[in-house]
Scaffold this motif. Structure first.
Motif, PDB file in Angstrom:
ATOM      1  N   ARG A 272       4.938   5.573 -20.442  1.00 18.93           N
ATOM      2  CA  ARG A 272       3.857   5.822 -19.477  1.00 18.93           C
ATOM      3  C   ARG A 272       2.946   4.612 -19.361  1.00 18.93           C
ATOM      4  N   LEU A 273       2.752   3.926 -20.482  1.00 13.22           N
ATOM      5  CA  LEU A 273       1.880   2.754 -20.469  1.00 13.22           C
ATOM      6  C   LEU A 273       2.552   1.544 -19.832  1.00 13.22           C
ATOM      7  N   THR A 274       3.867   1.530 -19.789  1.00 12.23           N
ATOM      8  CA  THR A 274       4.587   0.363 -19.267  1.00 12.23           C
ATOM      9  C   THR A 274       5.230   0.661 -17.914  1.00 12.23           C
ATOM     10  N   SER A 275       6.340   1.371 -17.915  1.00 11.43           N
ATOM     11  CA  SER A 275       7.082   1.561 -16.669  1.00 11.43           C
ATOM     12  C   SER A 275       6.317   2.411 -15.655  1.00 11.43           C
ATOM     13  N   ASP A 276       5.600   3.436 -16.104  1.00  8.43           N
ATOM     14  CA  ASP A 276       4.875   4.286 -15.155  1.00  8.43           C
ATOM     15  C   ASP A 276       3.721   3.537 -14.492  1.00  8.43           C
ATOM     16  N   THR A 277       2.983   2.752 -15.265  1.00  6.23           N
ATOM     17  CA  THR A 277       1.899   1.981 -14.645  1.00  6.23           C
ATOM     18  C   THR A 277       2.457   0.912 -13.718  1.00  6.23           C
ATOM     19  N   TYR A 278       3.642   0.386 -14.028  1.00 11.82           N
ATOM     20  CA  TYR A 278       4.284  -0.579 -13.127  1.00 11.82           C
ATOM     21  C   TYR A 278       4.635   0.093 -11.797  1.00 11.82           C
ATOM     22  N   ASN A 279       5.161   1.306 -11.852  1.00 10.13           N
ATOM     23  CA  ASN A 279       5.495   2.028 -10.624  1.00 10.13           C
ATOM     24  C   ASN A 279       4.248   2.330  -9.795  1.00 10.13           C
ATOM     25  N   VAL A 280       3.141   2.646 -10.470  1.00 10.13           N
ATOM     26  CA  VAL A 280       1.886   2.867  -9.762  1.00 10.13           C
ATOM     27  C   VAL A 280       1.429   1.577  -9.084  1.00 10.13           C
ATOM     28  N   ASN A 281       1.575   0.458  -9.797  1.00 13.00           N
ATOM     29  CA  ASN A 281       1.217  -0.844  -9.223  1.00 13.00           C
ATOM     30  C   ASN A 281       2.029  -1.137  -7.964  1.00 13.00           C
ATOM     31  N   GLN A 282       3.331  -0.877  -8.032  1.00 14.56           N
ATOM     32  CA  GLN A 282       4.189  -1.115  -6.881  1.00 14.56           C
ATOM     33  C   GLN A 282       3.820  -0.204  -5.715  1.00 14.56           C
ATOM     34  N   LEU A 283       3.464   1.023  -6.021  1.00 14.58           N
ATOM     35  CA  LEU A 283       3.050   1.955  -4.977  1.00 14.58           C
ATOM     36  C   LEU A 283       1.804   1.440  -4.264  1.00 14.58           C
ATOM     37  N   LEU A 284       0.800   1.022  -5.021  1.00 16.63           N
ATOM     38  CA  LEU A 284      -0.446   0.542  -4.425  1.00 16.63           C
ATOM     39  C   LEU A 284      -0.221  -0.720  -3.596  1.00 16.63           C
ATOM     40  N   ALA A 285       0.572  -1.646  -4.133  1.00 16.93           N
ATOM     41  CA  ALA A 285       0.805  -2.907  -3.427  1.00 16.93           C
ATOM     42  C   ALA A 285       1.641  -2.699  -2.176  1.00 16.93           C
ATOM     43  N   ARG A 286       2.738  -1.961  -2.295  1.00 18.48           N
ATOM     44  CA  ARG A 286       3.652  -1.780  -1.159  1.00 18.48           C
ATOM     45  C   ARG A 286       3.028  -0.919  -0.064  1.00 18.48           C
ATOM     46  N   MET A 287       2.196   0.049  -0.442  1.00 20.15           N
ATOM     47  CA  MET A 287       1.555   0.881   0.577  1.00 20.15           C
ATOM     48  C   MET A 287       0.643   0.041   1.460  1.00 20.15           C
ATOM     49  N   GLN A 288      -0.018  -0.955   0.869  1.00 16.25           N
ATOM     50  CA  GLN A 288      -0.884  -1.824   1.669  1.00 16.25           C
ATOM     51  C   GLN A 288      -0.068  -2.789   2.528  1.00 16.25           C
ATOM     52  N   ARG A 289       1.117  -3.169   2.027  1.00 15.79           N
ATOM     53  CA  ARG A 289       1.940  -4.107   2.799  1.00 15.79           C
ATOM     54  C   ARG A 289       2.734  -3.392   3.886  1.00 15.79           C
ATOM     55  N   LEU A 290       3.527  -2.411   3.468  1.00 19.13           N
ATOM     56  CA  LEU A 290       4.399  -1.722   4.412  1.00 19.13           C
ATOM     57  C   LEU A 290       3.727  -0.526   5.064  1.00 19.13           C
ATOM     58  N   GLY A 291       2.764   0.058   4.362  1.00 22.01           N
ATOM     59  CA  GLY A 291       2.153   1.288   4.847  1.00 22.01           C
ATOM     60  C   GLY A 291       1.330   1.099   6.109  1.00 22.01           C
ATOM     61  N   ILE A 292       0.925  -0.127   6.410  1.00 26.13           N
ATOM     62  CA  ILE A 292       0.170  -0.399   7.637  1.00 26.13           C
ATOM     63  C   ILE A 292       1.069  -1.044   8.680  1.00 26.13           C
ATOM     64  N   ARG A 293       1.755  -2.088   8.282  1.00 20.67           N
ATOM     65  CA  ARG A 293       2.561  -2.851   9.240  1.00 20.67           C
ATOM     66  C   ARG A 293       3.672  -2.006   9.839  1.00 20.67           C
ATOM     67  N   GLY A 294       4.394  -1.236   8.991  1.00 19.57           N
ATOM     68  CA  GLY A 294       5.521  -0.444   9.476  1.00 19.57           C
ATOM     69  C   GLY A 294       5.111   0.573  10.528  1.00 19.57           C
ATOM     70  N   PRO A 295       4.152   1.467  10.228  1.00 16.17           N
ATOM     71  CA  PRO A 295       3.747   2.458  11.232  1.00 16.17           C
ATOM     72  C   PRO A 295       3.161   1.842  12.509  1.00 16.17           C
ATOM     73  N   ILE A 296       2.387   0.742  12.372  1.00 19.27           N
ATOM     74  CA  ILE A 296       1.795   0.117  13.561  1.00 19.27           C
ATOM     75  C   ILE A 296       2.884  -0.457  14.460  1.00 19.27           C
ATOM     76  N   LEU A 297       3.859  -1.152  13.849  1.00 22.20           N
ATOM     77  CA  LEU A 297       4.948  -1.699  14.653  1.00 22.20           C
ATOM     78  C   LEU A 297       5.774  -0.575  15.285  1.00 22.20           C
ATOM     79  N   LEU A 298       5.961   0.495  14.519  1.00 20.06           N
ATOM     80  CA  LEU A 298       6.744   1.625  15.033  1.00 20.06           C
ATOM     81  C   LEU A 298       6.042   2.299  16.215  1.00 20.06           C
ATOM     82  N   LEU A 299       4.781   2.703  16.021  1.00 23.97           N
ATOM     83  CA  LEU A 299       4.043   3.391  17.080  1.00 23.97           C
ATOM     84  C   LEU A 299       3.727   2.453  18.241  1.00 23.97           C
ATOM     85  N   GLY A 300       3.311   1.233  17.871  1.00 23.55           N
ATOM     86  CA  GLY A 300       2.986   0.262  18.919  1.00 23.55           C
ATOM     87  C   GLY A 300       4.192  -0.069  19.776  1.00 23.55           C
TER      88      GLY A 300
END
Length: 571
Positions: free
Chosen positions: A115-143
């Motif tokens: 939990r201290l290693t792999s789980d926190t890494y997965n949380v980190n990836q979620l936070l980072a990728r949501m900001q990268r793909l979570g905005i650009r992907g939907p905007i390009l799709l809807l736009g």
């Protein structure tokens, strides 16, 4: 992610700026196919080179702005995700340290590590990728959908018809993968446990020629993890091919319909080219959105596991205290019963008193409850029944940091860290060099000055460059260094020869008279001069008194004394 909102909240402003930059870059990217269509259909037919260069320059400028904004936003997302994960990991480590021994038993060490290693890494990836793909992907799709609808509704409907099919695929993958990711993290706990056991016991494993057995044991749990990973990977792998197939079929439909419309003169060629660019953009955006759902599934499963630990309640709370009546004994166990599993008591109705400076000796077979008594004394666990008093105060009314400063402890399975001998004895306490040297000499650790550098001599991981007896004397010195009020030695001289053990007992008797001592031992010689000796069997006291009393009243004690010391010595 609701469980981690308090960690994300301080970064809202920074993350909002990241989103705005990402949004700006996505909008600019949407302009490129439109400029291309304008240039082909409206500018090129005029033959004006300056307008062609202007449109081309506009497309280049949009591409540069898009690249720069994406780079800046991606770096910002990495920084905010890293900052949030840093705080989560810090608090998670602190919470793990604050768990009671009972809570840690339920959680298991291997699960805490993953939990201290792999789980926190997965949380980190979620936070980072949501900001990268979570905005650009939907905007390009809807736009992209909105712009194509404005350009030609008929062609846009061909595209829109594909989206519900992809949405169903994404829903199925997300719903199926989240439980599997949770299961996978649980299996990873088992992998960590097996690896920990293997590394810790590597010498025993080699000595008993059980390397093949351990490899098979590891392979079993590793294969289980691999099978689960392949299963969840197989499910999530459906997303990209399915989305690509559906969208490419839609693209084929656009090309066919567009070809007829161009031949009829309804649509200009630039519109078809722009449509194909938008379609490619929408395809990539849709694949990005599907990746978001996969990352969300994995990150959500890990976030729940992290939140479970952070939400664990304080188990060993400090109760309000009251002044003791009269003149109480220094240490008292009053009708104490305790069970690790809540089924069978590991200690049953244990009572005794000890005055300041007296010595308690504890003797018994393996599993008789000796170490359990020590764990209760240090308040790693609270008794199920009864109470323990120190200077008339219930241990549950004393703050842990205040309580444990009174103790110097050597556990049965203690640890030596990588560093120096002095560092291991001081163990991050602000102790003067004189105190460290005195403690080392009292612990009969004269070997220190025979080594190069003396106190500065390096110690390997787990003390692998020290013998068993040397490690035990080093740990004894650590326990003595701060001048404890209560000295607890849990089988702390088992690796010492009889001569060194006798010298240690003399040193403790002469130099630490004021310290109350609790000594768990297998040798009667280590406790024969104790003021009170308890003989334990299956958690119950079967003999109590001093050495002479027990020789006459406790057959088990007398038999051990006869075996270890000879009939004449104990008669």
């Amino acid at each position: 992610m609701g469980q981690l909102k308090s960690y994300i909240r301080p970064f809202y402003g920074y993350m909002l700026l990241t989103v705005m930059i990402k949004l700006f870059g996505a909008v600019v990217e949407l302009l490129i196919p439109y400029l291309l269509q304008t240039m082909i259909d409206d500018v090129v037919p005029t033959g004006r080179r300056d307008w062609i260069l202007l449109c081309g320059g506009g497309m280049i400028l949009c591409a540069v702005v898009c690249v720069v904004s994406n780079i800046v936003a991606n770096r910002m997302s990495a920084q905010s995700a890293g900052g949030i994960t840093l705080r989560v990991r810090h608090d998670l480590f602190q919470r793990l340290e604050g768990l009671s021994a009972r809570q840690l038993d339920e959680l298991t060490i291997s699960s805490a590590v993953s939990r201290l290693t792999s789980d926190t890494y997965n949380v980190n990836q979620l936070l980072a990728r949501m900001q990268r793909l979570g905005i650009r992907g939907p905007i390009l799709l809807l736009g992209g959908v909105i712009i194509t609808m404005c350009m030609d509704m008929g062609l846009a409907l061909v595209l829109i018809a594909t989206l519900p099919i992809i949405a169903l695929v994404v829903y199925f993958v997300t719903k199926t993968s989240v439980p599997l990711y949770t299961k996978e993290q649980g299996i990873l706990d088992d992998v960590v446990r097996v690896v920990q056991e293997n590394i810790t016991g590597i010498r025993v494993i080699k000595a008993l020629s059980k390397s093949d057995h351990e490899r098979k044991r590891f392979n079993r749990v590793n294969d289980y993890l691999s099978d689960t990973d392949q299963k969840v990977g197989g499910i999530t792998a459906i997303t990209n091919p399915a989305a690509t197939l559906v969208l490419n079929l839609g693209l084929t439909g656009v090309v066919l319909v567009g070809a007829y419309q161009v031949s009829w003169g309804v649509v200009k060629p630039g519109v078809i080219i722009a449509f194909m660019n938008y379609f490619t953009m929408i395809l990539n955006a849709m694949l990005g959105v599907t990746r978001i759902f996969i990352i969300w599934s994995k990150g959500q499963a890990s976030a729940k596991r992290v939140a479970q630990v952070l939400a664990m309640p304080e188990d060993l709370t400090v109760l309000p205290g009251k002044e003791p009546a009269g003149k109480p004994a220094y240490l008292e166990f009053r009708h104490v019963s305790f069970s690790y599993g809540g089924i069978v008591n590991n200690l049953e109705d244990l009572s005794f008193t000890l005055e300041r400076g007296q010595t308690l000796g504890i003797l018994g077979a393996t599993g008789s409850g000796k170490s359990t008594l020590v764990n209760l004394l240090l308040r790693f666990y609270d008794p199920d029944q009864g109470a323990i008093y120190l200077e008339g105060q219930d241990l549950r009314t004393i703050a842990p940091e205040t309580l444990r400063k009174k103790f110097g402890v050597v556990f049965q399975n203690d640890f030596v860290m990588e560093g120096t001998i002095a560092g291991n004895i001081a163990y991050f306490r602000d102790l003067p060099p004189e105190a460290l040297e005195k403690a080392a000499r009292d612990a009969q650790a004269g070997f220190i000055w025979e080594k190069e550098g003396g106190m500065a001599h390096p110690v390997a991981v787990r003390g692998n460059n020290l013998s068993g007896g040397q490690k035990q004397r080093l740990l004894l010195a650590r326990a003595l260094a701060a001048g404890p009020e209560v000295l607890v030695l849990d089988d702390a001289s088992s690796a010492l020869d009889y001569r060194t053990d006798a010298a240690l007992r003399r040193s403790l008797a002469q130099g630490y008279r004021a310290a109350t001592k609790v000594i768990v031992a297998q040798r009667i010689s280590s406790i024969r001069h104790a003021d009170l000796i308890l003989v334990l069997e299956e958690g119950r006291v079967i003999g109590r008194g001093n050495h002479e009393t027990l020789l006459g009243t406790c057959p088990v004690y007398r038999q051990i004394a006869s075996t270890q010391m000879g009939v004449d010595s104990c008669g």
